[in-house]
Design an enzyme around this catalytic site. Sequence first.
Site, PDB file in Angstrom:
ATOM      1  N   ALA A 275       2.789  -0.736   5.161  1.00 34.38           N
ATOM      2  CA  ALA A 275       2.207  -0.797   6.497  1.00 34.38           C
ATOM      3  C   ALA A 275       1.732  -2.199   6.874  1.00 34.38           C
ATOM      4  O   ALA A 275       1.647  -2.528   8.062  1.00 34.38           O
ATOM      5  CB  ALA A 275       1.055   0.196   6.619  1.00 34.38           C
TER       6      ALA A 275
ATOM      7  N   ARG B 241       4.662  11.109  -2.229  1.00 33.13           N
ATOM      8  CA  ARG B 241       4.322  10.877  -0.825  1.00 33.13           C
ATOM      9  C   ARG B 241       5.547  11.078   0.063  1.00 33.13           C
ATOM     10  O   ARG B 241       6.526  10.344  -0.038  1.00 33.13           O
ATOM     11  CB  ARG B 241       3.820   9.444  -0.671  1.00 33.13           C
ATOM     12  CG  ARG B 241       3.593   9.029   0.742  1.00 33.13           C
ATOM     13  CD  ARG B 241       3.265   7.548   0.827  1.00 33.13           C
ATOM     14  NE  ARG B 241       3.128   7.163   2.216  1.00 33.13           N
ATOM     15  CZ  ARG B 241       3.521   6.021   2.717  1.00 33.13           C
ATOM     16  NH1 ARG B 241       4.074   5.121   1.938  1.00 33.13           N
ATOM     17  NH2 ARG B 241       3.367   5.766   3.990  1.00 33.13           N
TER      18      ARG B 241
ATOM     19  N   HIS C  86       3.571  -4.488   9.595  1.00 34.43           N
ATOM     20  CA  HIS C  86       3.466  -4.366  11.041  1.00 34.43           C
ATOM     21  C   HIS C  86       2.299  -5.119  11.650  1.00 34.43           C
ATOM     22  O   HIS C  86       2.254  -5.278  12.865  1.00 34.43           O
ATOM     23  CB  HIS C  86       3.407  -2.883  11.419  1.00 34.43           C
ATOM     24  CG  HIS C  86       4.429  -2.074  10.679  1.00 34.43           C
ATOM     25  ND1 HIS C  86       5.784  -2.252  10.844  1.00 34.43           N
ATOM     26  CD2 HIS C  86       4.293  -1.122   9.713  1.00 34.43           C
ATOM     27  CE1 HIS C  86       6.441  -1.440  10.035  1.00 34.43           C
ATOM     28  NE2 HIS C  86       5.558  -0.748   9.329  1.00 34.43           N
TER      29      HIS C  86
ATOM     30  N   ASP D   4       1.366 -15.532   7.023  1.00 34.77           N
ATOM     31  CA  ASP D   4       0.987 -16.921   6.804  1.00 34.77           C
ATOM     32  C   ASP D   4       1.138 -17.323   5.340  1.00 34.77           C
ATOM     33  O   ASP D   4       1.492 -18.473   5.038  1.00 34.77           O
ATOM     34  CB  ASP D   4      -0.446 -17.165   7.276  1.00 34.77           C
ATOM     35  CG  ASP D   4      -0.586 -17.122   8.790  1.00 34.77           C
ATOM     36  OD1 ASP D   4       0.454 -17.129   9.498  1.00 34.77           O
ATOM     37  OD2 ASP D   4      -1.730 -17.079   9.276  1.00 34.77           O
TER      38      ASP D   4
ATOM     39  N   ARG E 224      11.841   5.284  13.205  1.00 35.05           N
ATOM     40  CA  ARG E 224      10.588   6.014  13.019  1.00 35.05           C
ATOM     41  C   ARG E 224       9.636   5.742  14.182  1.00 35.05           C
ATOM     42  O   ARG E 224      10.067   5.347  15.260  1.00 35.05           O
ATOM     43  CB  ARG E 224       9.978   5.628  11.668  1.00 35.05           C
ATOM     44  CG  ARG E 224      10.931   6.033  10.519  1.00 35.05           C
ATOM     45  CD  ARG E 224      10.349   5.899   9.166  1.00 35.05           C
ATOM     46  NE  ARG E 224       9.116   6.677   9.042  1.00 35.05           N
ATOM     47  CZ  ARG E 224       8.189   6.422   8.131  1.00 35.05           C
ATOM     48  NH1 ARG E 224       8.333   5.424   7.294  1.00 35.05           N
ATOM     49  NH2 ARG E 224       7.102   7.162   8.063  1.00 35.05           N
TER      50      ARG E 224
ATOM     51  N   PRO F  58       0.792  -1.224   0.000  1.00 36.91           N
ATOM     52  CA  PRO F  58       0.000   0.000   0.000  1.00 36.91           C
ATOM     53  C   PRO F  58       0.826   1.277   0.000  1.00 36.91           C
ATOM     54  O   PRO F  58       1.863   1.364   0.652  1.00 36.91           O
ATOM     55  CB  PRO F  58      -0.841  -0.105   1.272  1.00 36.91           C
ATOM     56  CG  PRO F  58      -0.154  -1.090   2.132  1.00 36.91           C
ATOM     57  CD  PRO F  58       0.561  -2.028   1.210  1.00 36.91           C
ATOM     58  N   ASN F  59       0.333   2.214  -0.756  1.00 31.57           N
ATOM     59  CA  ASN F  59       0.844   3.579  -0.868  1.00 31.57           C
ATOM     60  C   ASN F  59       2.160   3.698  -1.633  1.00 31.57           C
ATOM     61  O   ASN F  59       2.630   4.814  -1.867  1.00 31.57           O
ATOM     62  CB  ASN F  59       0.969   4.252   0.501  1.00 31.57           C
ATOM     63  CG  ASN F  59      -0.363   4.371   1.178  1.00 31.57           C
ATOM     64  OD1 ASN F  59      -1.319   4.875   0.586  1.00 31.57           O
ATOM     65  ND2 ASN F  59      -0.469   3.879   2.404  1.00 31.57           N
TER      66      ASN F  59
ATOM     67  N   ARG G 175       6.158   1.109  13.923  1.00 28.40           N
ATOM     68  CA  ARG G 175       6.865   0.599  12.744  1.00 28.40           C
ATOM     69  C   ARG G 175       8.042  -0.303  13.118  1.00 28.40           C
ATOM     70  O   ARG G 175       8.664  -0.912  12.256  1.00 28.40           O
ATOM     71  CB  ARG G 175       7.374   1.753  11.885  1.00 28.40           C
ATOM     72  CG  ARG G 175       6.273   2.601  11.289  1.00 28.40           C
ATOM     73  CD  ARG G 175       6.855   3.658  10.353  1.00 28.40           C
ATOM     74  NE  ARG G 175       5.902   4.687  10.052  1.00 28.40           N
ATOM     75  CZ  ARG G 175       4.982   4.607   9.083  1.00 28.40           C
ATOM     76  NH1 ARG G 175       4.912   3.534   8.331  1.00 28.40           N
ATOM     77  NH2 ARG G 175       4.144   5.609   8.869  1.00 28.40           N
TER      78      ARG G 175
ATOM     79  N   ASN H 146       8.077  -5.489  -0.342  1.00 28.25           N
ATOM     80  CA  ASN H 146       7.908  -4.287   0.463  1.00 28.25           C
ATOM     81  C   ASN H 146       6.416  -4.217   0.759  1.00 28.25           C
ATOM     82  O   ASN H 146       5.632  -3.737  -0.064  1.00 28.25           O
ATOM     83  CB  ASN H 146       8.379  -3.034  -0.271  1.00 28.25           C
ATOM     84  CG  ASN H 146       8.282  -1.787   0.589  1.00 28.25           C
ATOM     85  OD1 ASN H 146       7.569  -1.758   1.576  1.00 28.25           O
ATOM     86  ND2 ASN H 146       8.993  -0.746   0.193  1.00 28.25           N
TER      87      ASN H 146
ATOM     88  N   HIS I 200      12.393  -2.191   3.011  1.00 28.60           N
ATOM     89  CA  HIS I 200      11.750  -0.923   3.386  1.00 28.60           C
ATOM     90  C   HIS I 200      12.656   0.211   2.941  1.00 28.60           C
ATOM     91  O   HIS I 200      13.865   0.162   3.162  1.00 28.60           O
ATOM     92  CB  HIS I 200      11.530  -0.846   4.898  1.00 28.60           C
ATOM     93  CG  HIS I 200      10.662  -1.947   5.394  1.00 28.60           C
ATOM     94  ND1 HIS I 200       9.303  -1.940   5.232  1.00 28.60           N
ATOM     95  CD2 HIS I 200      10.970  -3.107   6.000  1.00 28.60           C
ATOM     96  CE1 HIS I 200       8.798  -3.049   5.731  1.00 28.60           C
ATOM     97  NE2 HIS I 200       9.793  -3.791   6.191  1.00 28.60           N
ATOM     98  N   LEU I 201      12.071   1.215   2.316  1.00 29.25           N
ATOM     99  CA  LEU I 201      12.851   2.366   1.862  1.00 29.25           C
ATOM    100  C   LEU I 201      13.413   3.157   3.036  1.00 29.25           C
ATOM    101  O   LEU I 201      14.559   3.580   3.016  1.00 29.25           O
ATOM    102  CB  LEU I 201      11.971   3.270   0.992  1.00 29.25           C
ATOM    103  CG  LEU I 201      11.501   2.642  -0.325  1.00 29.25           C
ATOM    104  CD1 LEU I 201      10.388   3.479  -0.937  1.00 29.25           C
ATOM    105  CD2 LEU I 201      12.656   2.488  -1.292  1.00 29.25           C
ATOM    106  N   SER I 202      12.595   3.368   4.057  1.00 32.87           N
ATOM    107  CA  SER I 202      13.033   4.126   5.229  1.00 32.87           C
ATOM    108  C   SER I 202      13.516   3.164   6.308  1.00 32.87           C
ATOM    109  O   SER I 202      13.236   1.965   6.263  1.00 32.87           O
ATOM    110  CB  SER I 202      11.881   4.978   5.770  1.00 32.87           C
ATOM    111  OG  SER I 202      10.860   4.150   6.309  1.00 32.87           O
TER     112      SER I 202
ATOM    113  N   TYR J 122      10.681   9.031   1.852  1.00 34.06           N
ATOM    114  CA  TYR J 122      10.674   7.955   0.863  1.00 34.06           C
ATOM    115  C   TYR J 122      11.424   8.283  -0.429  1.00 34.06           C
ATOM    116  O   TYR J 122      11.522   7.426  -1.310  1.00 34.06           O
ATOM    117  CB  TYR J 122       9.231   7.563   0.526  1.00 34.06           C
ATOM    118  CG  TYR J 122       8.488   7.053   1.727  1.00 34.06           C
ATOM    119  CD1 TYR J 122       8.795   5.807   2.279  1.00 34.06           C
ATOM    120  CD2 TYR J 122       7.488   7.805   2.323  1.00 34.06           C
ATOM    121  CE1 TYR J 122       8.127   5.339   3.392  1.00 34.06           C
ATOM    122  CE2 TYR J 122       6.807   7.340   3.440  1.00 34.06           C
ATOM    123  CZ  TYR J 122       7.134   6.099   3.968  1.00 34.06           C
ATOM    124  OH  TYR J 122       6.470   5.643   5.079  1.00 34.06           O
TER     125      TYR J 122
ATOM    126  N   GLU K 265      12.471  -9.045   2.862  1.00 26.06           N
ATOM    127  CA  GLU K 265      11.637  -7.887   3.196  1.00 26.06           C
ATOM    128  C   GLU K 265      12.458  -6.615   2.973  1.00 26.06           C
ATOM    129  O   GLU K 265      13.607  -6.527   3.406  1.00 26.06           O
ATOM    130  CB  GLU K 265      11.234  -8.015   4.670  1.00 26.06           C
ATOM    131  CG  GLU K 265      10.375  -6.940   5.206  1.00 26.06           C
ATOM    132  CD  GLU K 265      10.082  -7.136   6.694  1.00 26.06           C
ATOM    133  OE1 GLU K 265       9.719  -6.118   7.314  1.00 26.06           O
ATOM    134  OE2 GLU K 265      10.214  -8.246   7.231  1.00 26.06           O
TER     135      GLU K 265
END
Length: 146
Positions: A76, A17, A79, A86, A106, A9-10, A110, A73, A99-101, A22, A97
């Site tokens: 959200a 954004r 978390h 699963d 943060r 998402p996003n 997160r 990625n 993550h950009l940030s 990001y 996995e």
Amino acid sequence: MKVMIINGPNLNRLGKREPAIYGHESLDQIMGSLSQQANELGCEIEHHQSNHEGDLIDWIHHAEEEHDGIILNAGAFTHYSYAIRDAIASISLPVIEVHLSNIYARESFRHTSVLLEVAIGQISGFGSIGYELALRGLINHLKGEI
């Protein structure tokens, strides 16, 4: 070697954004660069993005049929999505996995990844380069080098 890249998402809003967090690159730009890197590494990638949890789960399931690994990625969903966790646990493919940030620098919510226990590794905080690092790591893992 074929790798599925799944973005949650996003991430379709990258470049617009919160660019201070990001970055300024769009998802299309990031995936374009990653495609070039994949070609240089002798690898093929297929990438998907959705704001819907079920789509990510379906792609994880489908990846096992035609792919050697997944770079995820989950945004959200990282978390709190036990359903995605699963789905990863239900397949035999390695998952990294991304993550950009730096999720650990943060907000406290997160700091938890429910996916990490079923992934072979996590890359966090290196911006778009994290996808390339994940691809290199996944290829080395698949070759038995790490």
